[in-house]
Design an enzyme around this catalytic site. Structure first.
Site, PDB file in Angstrom:
ATOM      1  CG  HIS A 143       7.614   0.931  -3.387  1.00  0.00           C
ATOM      2  ND1 HIS A 143       7.712  -0.342  -3.860  1.00  0.00           N
ATOM      3  CD2 HIS A 143       6.619   0.908  -2.458  1.00  0.00           C
ATOM      4  CE1 HIS A 143       6.825  -1.123  -3.261  1.00  0.00           C
ATOM      5  NE2 HIS A 143       6.142  -0.393  -2.407  1.00  0.00           N
ATOM      6  CE  LYS A 147       3.346  -7.954   3.594  1.00  0.00           C
ATOM      7  NZ  LYS A 147       2.582  -6.937   2.929  1.00  0.00           N
ATOM      8  NE  ARG A 162      -0.998   1.987  -3.278  1.00  0.00           N
ATOM      9  CZ  ARG A 162      -0.550   0.797  -2.886  1.00  0.00           C
ATOM     10  NH1 ARG A 162      -0.020  -0.017  -3.751  1.00  0.00           N
ATOM     11  NH2 ARG A 162      -0.645   0.441  -1.632  1.00  0.00           N
ATOM     12  CB  SER A 185       4.744  -5.309  -4.088  1.00  0.00           C
ATOM     13  OG  SER A 185       5.559  -4.211  -3.783  1.00  0.00           O
TER      14      SER A 185
HETATM   15  P1  ADP Z   1       3.366  -2.813   2.717  1.00  0.00           P
HETATM   16  O1  ADP Z   1       3.436  -4.124   1.996  1.00  0.00           O
HETATM   17  O2  ADP Z   1       4.134  -2.725   3.977  1.00  0.00           O
HETATM   18  O3  ADP Z   1       1.995  -2.189   2.744  1.00  0.00           O
HETATM   19  P2  ADP Z   1       4.586  -1.771   0.453  1.00  0.00           P
HETATM   20  O4  ADP Z   1       5.957  -2.284   0.291  1.00  0.00           O
HETATM   21  O5  ADP Z   1       3.533  -2.300  -0.448  1.00  0.00           O
HETATM   22  O6  ADP Z   1       4.139  -1.825   1.906  1.00  0.00           O
HETATM   23  O7  ADP Z   1       4.574  -0.207   0.321  1.00  0.00           O
HETATM   24  C1  ADP Z   1       5.279   0.652   1.195  1.00  0.00           C
HETATM   25  C2  ADP Z   1       4.701   2.035   1.080  1.00  0.00           C
HETATM   26  O8  ADP Z   1       4.671   2.427  -0.267  1.00  0.00           O
HETATM   27  C3  ADP Z   1       3.261   2.157   1.591  1.00  0.00           C
HETATM   28  O9  ADP Z   1       3.121   3.410   2.218  1.00  0.00           O
HETATM   29  C4  ADP Z   1       2.452   2.147   0.336  1.00  0.00           C
HETATM   30  O10 ADP Z   1       1.228   2.840   0.487  1.00  0.00           O
HETATM   31  C5  ADP Z   1       3.387   2.885  -0.597  1.00  0.00           C
HETATM   32  N1  ADP Z   1       3.097   2.584  -1.978  1.00  0.00           N
HETATM   33  C6  ADP Z   1       3.004   1.360  -2.534  1.00  0.00           C
HETATM   34  N2  ADP Z   1       2.699   1.457  -3.848  1.00  0.00           N
HETATM   35  C7  ADP Z   1       2.596   2.788  -4.120  1.00  0.00           C
HETATM   36  C8  ADP Z   1       2.280   3.558  -5.301  1.00  0.00           C
HETATM   37  N3  ADP Z   1       2.001   2.983  -6.462  1.00  0.00           N
HETATM   38  N4  ADP Z   1       2.293   4.906  -5.203  1.00  0.00           N
HETATM   39  C9  ADP Z   1       2.553   5.484  -4.006  1.00  0.00           C
HETATM   40  N5  ADP Z   1       2.840   4.836  -2.867  1.00  0.00           N
HETATM   41  C10 ADP Z   1       2.857   3.505  -2.913  1.00  0.00           C
END
Ligand code: ADP
Length: 174
Positions: free
Chosen positions: A17, A41, A90, A128
């Site tokens: 992120h 969630k 990703r 996450s």
């Molecule tokens: P959600 O749970 O709402 O899908 P996240 O908090 O997991 O969102 O992630 C928010 C954004 O960050 C999303 O666009 C996700 O694709 C991006 N993201 C998460 N992990 C990575 C990563 N390792 N590299 C690039 N982008 C990421």
């Protein structure tokens, strides 16, 4: 003045992120990191904890602000006058999901464009849920998250003990 929103759950924020946010901030005048706080969630961290961790990470970047939101992300973008929504990609499965989301959002409004940045190689596997799962099994997450996140997860997970419904034990346990 170009304002963008980088929305997500950030449960917790991790280096993938942070990389996307820092790169996006270079392309726009203001980047609002929007932490989704409607409990659709099972979150491990509360909205306050997630927001505070994100704020801590970006405290020295004047282009980045952080706030919580609930409801439709496009509505939030319009409310604060952001014309761009940032997403991170990703793997191919992300692409399919984001492609459908972008089309759905475009049906809702034509005032917000999605901009997707490709992850940096070293963060391809990071999510996450992976961080939560490794931490819950006592693994080392120090290369995946900032120190502040590592500390809060340690505290949170030790408080939960074995009664932890949030971290499903599947992929990494065996
Ligand atoms: P959600 O749970 O709402 O899908 P996240 O908090 O997991 O969102 O992630 C928010 C954004 O960050 C999303 O666009 C996700 O694709 C991006 N993201 C998460 N992990 C990575 C990563 N390792 N590299 C690039 N982008 C990421």
């Amino acid at each position: 003045m170009l304002k963008a929103v980088f929305p997500g759950s950030f449960d917790p924020i991790h280096n993938g992120h942070i990389d996307i946010a820092n790169r996006a901030a270079k392309l726009v005048d203001e980047l609002v990191i929007a932490v989704f706080d409607k409990p659709l969630k099972n979150f491990l961290l509360s909205p306050e904890e997630r927001i505070s961790l994100v704020k801590g990470v970006f405290k020295d970047n004047p282009k980045v602000t952080v706030c919580g939101y609930s409801g439709l992300t496009v509505n939030f973008c319009e409310l604060i006058g952001a014309k761009v929504m940032i997403r991170g990609l990703r793997v191919f499965s992300d692409f399919e999901f984001e492609f459908r989301m972008a089309l759905a959002n475009h049906r809702l409004t034509q005032n917000v464009e999605m901009m997707a940045l490709i992850t940096s190689e070293e963060h391809t596997f990071l999510s996450s849920s992976t961080v939560r799962e490794i931490a819950s099994l006592g693994g080392d997450i120090s290369t995946m998250v900032p120190k502040s996140v590592e500390e809060i997860l340690k505290k949170k997970l030790s408080n939960l003990g074995d009664n932890n419904p949030i971290v499903p034990g599947h992929t990494l346990r065996d």
